[in-house]
Design a protein around this motif. Sequence first.
Motif, PDB file in Angstrom:
ATOM      1  N   SER A  53      10.937   2.857  16.921  1.00 19.92           N
ATOM      2  CA  SER A  53      10.257   1.945  17.857  1.00 19.92           C
ATOM      3  C   SER A  53      10.622   2.211  19.312  1.00 19.92           C
ATOM      4  N   ASN A  54      11.698   2.948  19.555  1.00 22.74           N
ATOM      5  CA  ASN A  54      12.124   3.277  20.924  1.00 22.74           C
ATOM      6  C   ASN A  54      12.230   2.042  21.814  1.00 22.74           C
TER       7      ASN A  54
ATOM      8  N   ILE B 189      10.979   4.950  -4.053  1.00 21.31           N
ATOM      9  CA  ILE B 189      10.804   5.819  -2.886  1.00 21.31           C
ATOM     10  C   ILE B 189      10.128   5.060  -1.743  1.00 21.31           C
ATOM     11  N   GLY B 190      10.255   3.755  -1.743  1.00 18.16           N
ATOM     12  CA  GLY B 190       9.605   2.932  -0.730  1.00 18.16           C
ATOM     13  C   GLY B 190      10.008   3.275   0.687  1.00 18.16           C
ATOM     14  N   LEU B 191      11.298   3.518   0.926  1.00 19.97           N
ATOM     15  CA  LEU B 191      11.777   3.838   2.272  1.00 19.97           C
ATOM     16  C   LEU B 191      11.156   5.139   2.769  1.00 19.97           C
ATOM     17  N   PHE B 192      11.187   6.177   1.959  1.00 18.94           N
ATOM     18  CA  PHE B 192      10.621   7.467   2.359  1.00 18.94           C
ATOM     19  C   PHE B 192       9.114   7.347   2.609  1.00 18.94           C
ATOM     20  N   THR B 193       8.410   6.708   1.674  1.00 18.16           N
ATOM     21  CA  THR B 193       6.957   6.581   1.797  1.00 18.16           C
ATOM     22  C   THR B 193       6.583   5.758   3.024  1.00 18.16           C
ATOM     23  N   ASN B 194       7.299   4.666   3.265  1.00 18.43           N
ATOM     24  CA  ASN B 194       7.003   3.842   4.438  1.00 18.43           C
ATOM     25  C   ASN B 194       7.232   4.605   5.735  1.00 18.43           C
TER      26      ASN B 194
ATOM     27  N   LYS C  99       0.310   2.832  13.977  1.00 19.90           N
ATOM     28  CA  LYS C  99       1.410   3.059  13.039  1.00 19.90           C
ATOM     29  C   LYS C  99       1.780   1.755  12.328  1.00 19.90           C
ATOM     30  N   ILE C 100       1.869   0.681  13.098  1.00 17.58           N
ATOM     31  CA  ILE C 100       2.226  -0.622  12.511  1.00 17.58           C
ATOM     32  C   ILE C 100       1.130  -1.098  11.567  1.00 17.58           C
ATOM     33  N   ASP C 101      -0.131  -0.958  11.976  1.00 15.50           N
ATOM     34  CA  ASP C 101      -1.239  -1.357  11.105  1.00 15.50           C
ATOM     35  C   ASP C 101      -1.272  -0.544   9.810  1.00 15.50           C
ATOM     36  N   ASN C 102      -1.068   0.771   9.915  1.00 16.80           N
ATOM     37  CA  ASN C 102      -1.053   1.614   8.716  1.00 16.80           C
ATOM     38  C   ASN C 102       0.014   1.152   7.730  1.00 16.80           C
ATOM     39  N   LEU C 103       1.201   0.857   8.242  1.00 15.49           N
ATOM     40  CA  LEU C 103       2.293   0.429   7.383  1.00 15.49           C
ATOM     41  C   LEU C 103       1.995  -0.935   6.755  1.00 15.49           C
TER      42      LEU C 103
ATOM     43  N   PHE D 273       4.278   5.254   8.365  1.00 12.81           N
ATOM     44  CA  PHE D 273       4.477   4.785   9.743  1.00 12.81           C
ATOM     45  C   PHE D 273       4.249   5.925  10.735  1.00 12.81           C
ATOM     46  N   ASN D 274       4.718   7.098  10.432  1.00 10.59           N
ATOM     47  CA  ASN D 274       4.586   8.235  11.347  1.00 10.59           C
ATOM     48  C   ASN D 274       3.205   8.870  11.334  1.00 10.59           C
TER      49      ASN D 274
END
Length: 194
Positions: A120-121, A39-44, A57-61, A48-49
Amino acid sequence: MLLPVLYLGKGGNENFRIGFGFGVGTVNLQGTADFNDGIGLFTNAVVFNSGATFANKIDNLGRYSLLTTGNIDGDPYKAYLLSNLSTGNNLELLGAYSLLTGGSSGSIEPISYLIFAAASNGRLNPLEIYALSTLSKGKVNSRTNYAKSYYLFYELPLGPVTWRVGFGGPFYTQNQYTIDLTSFEMSLYTPIEI
């Protein structure tokens, strides 16, 4: 693996046997692994959000990835980049480092790339998006010549064939991770006495 096996049961091919062995083995592992139970994609995406600002967000991830992707080969450079991911051009450096060291096996999950590109917009370049999309997987590079090994089995003769069910494998500890390569086998075979 080299392990002596002790049998419990009568000799010959007509009787059941239970066996257990313990010894040593050699292990050489290389590749990537998802340490998030698939579930890495979902959790990441959730991690991130959870940040208030884009840098947060980047630091948290990065910090979440440092804790969960298994720094099993003790890579201090990657650990430094993950702990300070939004500082300077560390995100871009992580992408380049992952490509150069094969940390993501040269491939990414397209859905992960698209999720982070949309999130990332336009604030991140393709290499930075690549770095974010590879964070759900960790690099494994592990080798040992003295892994403890075990094997447990049960054999039951069924006429001319013998049915065997067994499991076992090597296990050892490296960088505070326990690596256990347990295998399960079930077979039918015909014993040949020489």
